[in-house]
Design a protein around this motif. Structure first.
Motif, short mmCIF file in Angstrom:
data_model
loop_
_atom_site.label_atom_id
_atom_site.label_comp_id
_atom_site.label_asym_id
_atom_site.label_seq_id
_atom_site.Cartn_x
_atom_site.Cartn_y
_atom_site.Cartn_z
N TYR A 1 0.80 -1.23 0.00
CA TYR A 1 0.00 0.00 0.00
C TYR A 1 0.83 1.28 0.00
CZ TYR A 1 -4.42 -2.44 0.36
OH TYR A 1 -5.51 -3.21 0.08
N ASP B 1 -10.58 -3.07 1.45
CA ASP B 1 -9.97 -4.20 0.74
C ASP B 1 -9.78 -5.38 1.67
OD1 ASP B 1 -9.83 -2.67 -1.55
OD2 ASP B 1 -7.69 -2.21 -1.35
N PRO C 1 -5.16 -8.67 1.28
CA PRO C 1 -6.20 -7.94 0.55
C PRO C 1 -5.91 -7.80 -0.94
CG PRO C 1 -4.84 -6.42 1.78
CD PRO C 1 -4.39 -7.79 2.17
N ARG C 2 -4.71 -8.08 -1.34
CA ARG C 2 -4.38 -7.94 -2.77
C ARG C 2 -3.72 -9.21 -3.28
NH1 ARG C 2 -1.82 -1.85 -3.39
NH2 ARG C 2 -3.76 -0.69 -3.07
N ASP D 1 -18.16 -4.84 4.96
CA ASP D 1 -17.32 -3.72 4.51
C ASP D 1 -17.88 -2.39 4.99
OD1 ASP D 1 -19.51 -3.96 2.88
OD2 ASP D 1 -18.44 -3.61 1.00
N ARG E 1 -13.20 -7.02 2.59
CA ARG E 1 -13.78 -7.80 1.49
C ARG E 1 -13.01 -9.10 1.25
NH1 ARG E 1 -14.36 -2.13 -1.78
NH2 ARG E 1 -16.34 -1.49 -0.83
N ASP F 1 -9.55 2.83 1.98
CA ASP F 1 -9.47 1.86 0.88
C ASP F 1 -8.81 0.57 1.35
OD1 ASP F 1 -10.65 3.70 -0.79
OD2 ASP F 1 -8.77 4.34 -1.73
#
Length: 224
Positions: A178, A196, A223-224, A205, A199, A192
């Motif tokens: 991030y 993220d 998250p990614r 959320d 979710r 954000d």
């Protein structure tokens, strides 16, 4: 005689009004205007320096409020700001605020801080007046990988909050790419990251950083 009495009555009324106005002025002259809340100063420090009073990164700005030397000296500061005590830095920050409002601090604009009646009042503060700012508390250290998951701080954070624990969360989220600088303030980028994370881990959320989301940052899915 009638005209004389009327004139005397008018004069008496004017004198009474003048005396009342003087009494009001005397009664209110000692009332201090409001200064920004301690929580507002904390937000400013977190944004400017991550609440580090001794910071000196070599960029010409020093201490918790990121004074440059000319500005520091303009409000009576001696030596270098980062070498001054927290109480001294708090005092000089309040002094500067009363001289120039929030204008000297870029972070104040970013945070949307609003000036009050004391901004630019030119009233030189006393140390007793700046004592309420209460700075100097060390921010929570960023956890190292060996330290494991930090304890849940017991506060649900939302948009606009600033706290040392938020810096800890932001630096943890850097492990997922991030790129936080660690201001410790909850704005768009932090929201954000929270969304993220929620979710990715099946958490509602809400955009609020509560205990489930906090724990997921260390124990949950990336998250990614």
């Amino acid at each position: 005689m009638i005209e004389l009495r009327r004139g005397g009555s008018l004069l008496a009324r004017l004198l009474l009004v003048a005396l009342v106005a003087l009494a009001v002025q005397l009664g209110t002259s000692g009332v201090a205007s409001a200064d920004p809340a301690a929580s507002t100063w904390l937000k400013l420090r977190m944004c400017e320096s991550s609440n580090r009073y001794a910071t000196n990164t070599g960029n010409g700005y020093y201490g918790a409020y990121q004074f440059d030397l000319p500005t520091w000296r303009s409000v009576g500061g001696q030596g270098r700001p980062d070498l001054a005590s927290p109480a001294e830095q708090d005092y000089r920050a309040l002094y500067l605020y009363r001289m120039r409002g929030w204008q000297p601090w870029e972070c104040a604009g970013m945070l949307g801080l609003r000036a009050d009646a004391d901004a630019r009042s030119k009233r030189v503060p006393t140390y007793a007046e700046s004592a309420y700012i209460g700075g100097g508390a060390a921010p929570a250290p960023a956890p190292s990988p060996a330290a494991g998951k930090p304890a849940w701080p017991g506060v649900v954070y939302a948009y606009g909050d600033c706290a040392p624990a938020l810096k800890t969360f932001q630096l943890r989220m850097n492990d997922f790419g991030y790129g936080f600088t660690g201001t410790g303030c909850y704005y768009d980028k932090t929201r954000d990251a929270v969304l993220d994370l929620q979710r990715a881990n099946g958490i509602k959320d809400s955009g609020r950083l509560g205990p489930q989301t906090w724990n997921a940052a260390w124990d949950g899915k990336a998250p990614r």
